[in-house]
Design an enzyme around this catalytic site. Structure first.
Site, PDB file in Angstrom:
ATOM      1  CG  ASP A 168      -9.623   0.490   5.310  1.00 50.03           C
ATOM      2  OD1 ASP A 168      -9.350  -0.045   4.223  1.00 50.03           O
ATOM      3  OD2 ASP A 168      -8.941   0.352   6.340  1.00 50.03           O
TER       4      ASP A 168
ATOM      5  CE  LYS B 158      -3.859  -2.323   2.261  1.00 49.68           C
ATOM      6  NZ  LYS B 158      -4.643  -2.633   3.460  1.00 49.68           N
TER       7      LYS B 158
ATOM      8  CD  GLN C  38      -3.552  -4.317   6.586  1.00 51.75           C
ATOM      9  OE1 GLN C  38      -3.688  -3.260   5.962  1.00 51.75           O
ATOM     10  NE2 GLN C  38      -3.892  -5.478   6.079  1.00 51.75           N
TER      11      GLN C  38
END
Ligand code: GUN
Length: 283
Positions: free
Chosen positions: A120, A53, A97
């Protein structure tokens, strides 16, 4: 029949090229999109995802920070860090994460992130916006699947989409996103009886169960579009939830693992971060 293979990797590259140009234009206006990725602990798969990422955000010219916290980080400490990132006006996107170590309440962390920086799309406010058909940050894997279908010229309206898996990260939101595009959606999961009866009915089958070889050619009808979201390691090799060889004999389109959905997930994260920067600066 032999399926057309949809390579998310190629599409991701094309989209990232477009994003690079968009980031350069924003830079000219004094806007520097910035993503901060937070990882807690040492899980090797998570570490490899977050590195990917971060690398991808740098490749399109965005600023990116990686905060690596020890496994024994307290919930309070993580919440304080998120609070600081919420207040830091140079930060546009925050990604923590998942999964998190067991001493930390994941939902509490998700809800601590400013919904305007929640790239997200996991905050209940953004989930609610998705449910009610409003523009927001869509979760990256579902959004990547939608864009893949659209770019492959696969029509969604009126199609029967069957989803295997009901996670908050993939199964539930992809169903909602495709419902918003006027699909008819069926959710299947580990307790579903007679799974094959459902999968055989699918025009578009999305498999996000986390179980290698769950679906084979026997489970689908001729002409089905098969999207494989599985990421399994079998004998050290990355493999999806679908037996590619047998399914490709019957499918009209199929995504491989690797080089399928995975690269699109990261691409949509970059898209969401650019969107966050534009929203904050009202561009
Ligand atoms: N872990 C696995 N996939 C994801 C994702 O898309 N976002 C976050 N935050 N964690 C993940």
């Amino acid at each position: 029949m032999s399926a057309e293979v949809i390579y998310g990797k190629d599409l991701a590259q094309q989209l990232r090229q477009e994003m690079k140009e968009e980031v350069a234009q924003l830079e000219e206006q004094g806007i520097h999109p910035k993503l901060v990725v937070v990882i807690v602990g040492e899980d090797p798969a998570s570490k490899s995802y977050v590195k990917g990422k971060q690398r991808a955000s740098e490749n399109v010219g965005m600023n990116s920070d990686l905060l690596e916290l020890p496994e024994d980080t307290t919930e309070e400490k993580l919440l304080n860090i998120i609070n600081d990132l919420n207040e830091d006006s140079s930060v546009h996107g925050i990604l923590v994460q998942l999964p998190l170590p067991k001493q930390i309440d994941e939902q509490k962390v998700i809800e601590a992130i400013d919904p305007a920086k929640d790239v997200d799309g996991f905050h209940p406010i953004n989930v609610g916006k998705l449910m009610t058909g409003q523009d927001t940050f869509y979760p990256c894997t579902p959004f990547g699947i939608l864009v893949m279908l659209q770019r492959a010229n696969i029509s969604i309206e009126g199609k029967h989409v069957v989803i295997i898996g009901r996670s908050n990260l993939v199964g539930k939101p992809v169903g909602q996103l495709l419902l918003n595009e006027n699909a008819t959606v069926t959710y299947c999961h580990s307790r579903t009886k007679n799974l094959r009866e459902h999968t055989k009915q699918a025009d578009i089958l999305i498999v996000a169960a986390g179980k290698a070889q769950l679906i084979t050619g026997e489970d689908i009808s001729e002409g089905t579009v098969v999207i494989d979201v599985g990421v399994n390691r079998v004998d050290g090799k990355l493999t999806g939830d679908v037996d590619f060889e047998s399914a490709a004999q019957k499918a009209s389109h199929i995504t491989p693992v690797p080089k399928g959905v995975g690269p699109m997930t990261i691409t949509m994260l970059l898209h969401n971060t650019i969107k966050a920067a534009k929203w904050i600066h009202k561009k």
